[in-house]
Design a protein around this motif. Structure first.
Motif, PDB file in Angstrom:
ATOM      1  N   ASP A 181      70.586  33.200  57.427  1.00 39.56           N
ATOM      2  CA  ASP A 181      70.981  34.022  58.559  1.00 39.56           C
ATOM      3  C   ASP A 181      69.720  34.527  59.260  1.00 39.56           C
ATOM      4  O   ASP A 181      68.591  34.268  58.810  1.00 39.56           O
ATOM      5  N   PRO A 182      69.844  35.242  60.385  1.00 45.46           N
ATOM      6  CA  PRO A 182      68.660  35.633  61.155  1.00 45.46           C
ATOM      7  C   PRO A 182      67.586  36.370  60.365  1.00 45.46           C
ATOM      8  O   PRO A 182      66.398  36.044  60.463  1.00 45.46           O
ATOM      9  N   VAL A 183      67.973  37.377  59.578  1.00 51.12           N
ATOM     10  CA  VAL A 183      66.957  38.147  58.859  1.00 51.12           C
ATOM     11  C   VAL A 183      66.431  37.357  57.657  1.00 51.12           C
ATOM     12  O   VAL A 183      65.240  37.417  57.338  1.00 51.12           O
ATOM     13  N   GLU A 184      67.283  36.610  56.991  1.00 53.13           N
ATOM     14  CA  GLU A 184      66.832  35.761  55.883  1.00 53.13           C
ATOM     15  C   GLU A 184      65.810  34.736  56.364  1.00 53.13           C
ATOM     16  O   GLU A 184      64.845  34.432  55.657  1.00 53.13           O
ATOM     17  N   ALA A 185      66.013  34.216  57.562  1.00 51.72           N
ATOM     18  CA  ALA A 185      65.061  33.268  58.126  1.00 51.72           C
ATOM     19  C   ALA A 185      63.695  33.928  58.314  1.00 51.72           C
ATOM     20  O   ALA A 185      62.650  33.340  57.994  1.00 51.72           O
ATOM     21  N   LEU A 186      63.698  35.163  58.808  1.00 53.39           N
ATOM     22  CA  LEU A 186      62.450  35.880  59.030  1.00 53.39           C
ATOM     23  C   LEU A 186      61.753  36.234  57.716  1.00 53.39           C
ATOM     24  O   LEU A 186      60.545  36.053  57.563  1.00 53.39           O
ATOM     25  N   ASN A 197      53.712  39.300  60.366  1.00 54.89           N
ATOM     26  CA  ASN A 197      53.708  40.461  59.489  1.00 54.89           C
ATOM     27  C   ASN A 197      55.047  41.193  59.630  1.00 54.89           C
ATOM     28  O   ASN A 197      55.560  41.326  60.739  1.00 54.89           O
ATOM     29  N   PRO A 198      55.626  41.678  58.517  1.00 54.40           N
ATOM     30  CA  PRO A 198      56.929  42.359  58.608  1.00 54.40           C
ATOM     31  C   PRO A 198      56.971  43.483  59.627  1.00 54.40           C
ATOM     32  O   PRO A 198      57.993  43.679  60.299  1.00 54.40           O
ATOM     33  N   SER A 199      55.881  44.223  59.785  1.00 55.65           N
ATOM     34  CA  SER A 199      55.881  45.325  60.747  1.00 55.65           C
ATOM     35  C   SER A 199      56.065  44.805  62.171  1.00 55.65           C
ATOM     36  O   SER A 199      56.763  45.418  62.987  1.00 55.65           O
ATOM     37  N   TRP A 200      55.463  43.650  62.474  1.00 51.70           N
ATOM     38  CA  TRP A 200      55.638  43.034  63.787  1.00 51.70           C
ATOM     39  C   TRP A 200      57.068  42.520  63.951  1.00 51.70           C
ATOM     40  O   TRP A 200      57.671  42.661  65.014  1.00 51.70           O
ATOM     41  N   VAL A 201      57.601  41.930  62.904  1.00 52.57           N
ATOM     42  CA  VAL A 201      58.967  41.408  62.972  1.00 52.57           C
ATOM     43  C   VAL A 201      59.951  42.535  63.249  1.00 52.57           C
ATOM     44  O   VAL A 201      60.805  42.429  64.148  1.00 52.57           O
ATOM     45  N   ARG A 203      59.486  45.441  64.540  1.00 51.14           N
ATOM     46  CA  ARG A 203      59.304  46.081  65.850  1.00 51.14           C
ATOM     47  C   ARG A 203      59.786  45.209  66.993  1.00 51.14           C
ATOM     48  O   ARG A 203      60.407  45.694  67.940  1.00 51.14           O
ATOM     49  N   THR A 204      59.509  43.920  66.918  1.00 51.33           N
ATOM     50  CA  THR A 204      59.824  43.046  68.059  1.00 51.33           C
ATOM     51  C   THR A 204      61.198  42.411  67.960  1.00 51.33           C
ATOM     52  O   THR A 204      61.745  41.987  68.987  1.00 51.33           O
ATOM     53  N   ARG A 205      61.761  42.323  66.751  1.00 51.13           N
ATOM     54  CA  ARG A 205      63.078  41.693  66.590  1.00 51.13           C
ATOM     55  C   ARG A 205      64.201  42.705  66.430  1.00 51.13           C
ATOM     56  O   ARG A 205      65.372  42.337  66.454  1.00 51.13           O
ATOM     57  N   GLY A 206      63.859  43.965  66.236  1.00 50.07           N
ATOM     58  CA  GLY A 206      64.865  45.012  66.270  1.00 50.07           C
ATOM     59  C   GLY A 206      65.597  45.279  64.970  1.00 50.07           C
ATOM     60  O   GLY A 206      66.609  45.977  64.969  1.00 50.07           O
ATOM     61  N   TRP A 207      65.115  44.744  63.855  1.00 45.28           N
ATOM     62  CA  TRP A 207      65.771  44.987  62.577  1.00 45.28           C
ATOM     63  C   TRP A 207      65.162  46.197  61.888  1.00 45.28           C
ATOM     64  O   TRP A 207      64.032  46.596  62.178  1.00 45.28           O
ATOM     65  N   SER A 208      65.887  46.785  60.957  1.00 43.78           N
ATOM     66  CA  SER A 208      65.401  47.938  60.205  1.00 43.78           C
ATOM     67  C   SER A 208      64.823  47.492  58.859  1.00 43.78           C
ATOM     68  O   SER A 208      65.035  46.359  58.415  1.00 43.78           O
ATOM     69  N   GLN A 209      64.114  48.391  58.207  1.00 41.12           N
ATOM     70  CA  GLN A 209      63.595  48.105  56.872  1.00 41.12           C
ATOM     71  C   GLN A 209      64.740  47.830  55.908  1.00 41.12           C
ATOM     72  O   GLN A 209      64.632  46.966  55.022  1.00 41.12           O
ATOM     73  N   ALA A 210      65.849  48.529  56.083  1.00 39.31           N
ATOM     74  CA  ALA A 210      67.020  48.293  55.229  1.00 39.31           C
ATOM     75  C   ALA A 210      67.570  46.885  55.440  1.00 39.31           C
ATOM     76  O   ALA A 210      67.989  46.221  54.475  1.00 39.31           O
ATOM     77  N   GLY A 288      50.809  37.375  58.372  1.00 33.59           N
ATOM     78  CA  GLY A 288      50.604  37.800  56.996  1.00 33.59           C
ATOM     79  C   GLY A 288      51.870  38.350  56.363  1.00 33.59           C
ATOM     80  O   GLY A 288      52.864  38.602  57.036  1.00 33.59           O
ATOM     81  N   LYS A 289      51.793  38.570  55.062  1.00 29.75           N
ATOM     82  CA  LYS A 289      52.965  38.994  54.311  1.00 29.75           C
ATOM     83  C   LYS A 289      53.161  40.517  54.278  1.00 29.75           C
ATOM     84  O   LYS A 289      54.219  40.987  53.895  1.00 29.75           O
ATOM     85  N   GLY A 290      52.137  41.253  54.638  1.00 28.42           N
ATOM     86  CA  GLY A 290      52.284  42.694  54.556  1.00 28.42           C
ATOM     87  C   GLY A 290      51.083  43.427  55.108  1.00 28.42           C
ATOM     88  O   GLY A 290      50.161  42.817  55.601  1.00 28.42           O
TER      89      GLY A 290
END
Length: 290
Positions: A181-186, A197-201, A203-210, A288-290
């Motif tokens: 699914d979309p978040v699993e792909a990311l 980097n997850p922080s970029w994802v 911020r730019t893709r609109g998903w939350s840390q949860a 990067g990964k983090g």
């Protein structure tokens, strides 16, 4: 690649990668933000959405979510269709081209833009794009209806856009076949070490840390991610299969160009990209990964 391809394995992917990155320089450039501001678009969440979606016209959030795949619907709905009351898709496309022109001039310099190599690269990329197909590829098809710019550096940038969106549309079909699914792909892409980097994802893709953590849990449940967030052997194999399927769906432009043309376009594209990257085209924390 398919076994009957006349190209070396993954030649199309190797050619695509620098062209895709060269295309994307505009989205990280101050010139792009300046041009959007000049037409009234000042929302920080808008730039990564409107630049690509404008080719589709005054569509609503559902169409954009379907075409973009890995963006949050909620983020998209904040931007479209409200943005079209501020600036038309045509105005956005004009702003993007002006930004691409200014950004490439700054990153590569006028000498490179006027070089024989730039003319050659533009011709090769345009020839490759001639074999792209519209069916089931909405973002490519929309951009294919736009005129080619006359200036070689902008012709290269537009051809790179066509090749990027053609591969991208095929990649979405491949994501469906492997059940990401979309978040699993990311999450799984970031776990390869080659994604954003997850922080970029976030911020730019609109998903939350949860959202991110829930997707990681689902991947662990499928045996694709380990407890530390690294890809398992099965996860690595799935991502490899995903990219191989994408290669197969994106083979036609590079077969059309031919092995020698693909090799030369890859060489030229890498050279331009390295120069742009050295000039600060991308944020240091982007990958990067983090």
């Amino acid at each position: 690649m398919t076994s009957n391809s006349s190209l070396p394995a993954r030649a199309g992917r190797r050619c695509h990668n620098p062209l895709n990155s060269l295309h994307s320089t505009v989205y990280f450039s101050p010139e792009y933000a300046k041009e959007l501001t000049s037409i009234g678009i000042v929302d920080d969440e808008a730039p990564f959405v409107v630049g690509r979606v404008a080719a589709l016209g005054t569509v609503g959030p559902g169409v954009v979510a379907a075409a973009f795949y890995n963006y949050s619907y909620d983020l998209i709905a904040k931007v479209v269709p409200a943005v079209w009351a501020i600036a038309s898709p045509e105005a956005v496309l004009g702003a993007r081209v002006r930004a691409a022109d200014a950004a490439l001039r700054r990153l590569l310099g006028d000498e490179v833009l006027a070089s024989d190599e730039m003319v050659e690269a533009a011709g090769l990329a345009r020839r490759a794009s001639e074999a792209c197909t519209r069916h089931a590829r909405p973002l490519y098809a929309a951009h294919a209806d736009l005129p080619f710019p006359e200036e070689p550096h902008l012709a290269l940038w537009h051809a790179a856009t066509l090749l990027r969106e053609h591969r991208g549309d095929g990649h979405l079909a491949a994501l469906l076949t492997v059940g990401l699914d979309p978040v699993e792909a990311l999450v799984s892409h970031t776990a390869t070490g080659r994604g954003m980097n997850p922080s970029w994802v976030l911020r730019t893709r609109g998903w939350s840390q949860a959202d991110w953590e829930a997707a990681a849990d689902r991947l662990r449940g499928r045996g694709l991610l380990d407890a530390e967030g690294e890809l398992t052997e099965a996860g690595t194999a799935l991502r490899a299969d995903l990219e191989d399927t994408t290669d197969r769906l994106d083979l036609a432009p590079y077969e059309h160009l031919g092995a020698a043309g693909v090799e030369r376009l890859t060489e030229l594209g890498r050279g331009f990209l390295m120069k742009a990257a050295a000039a600060g085209a991308f944020p240091e924390t982007l990958l990067g990964k983090g």
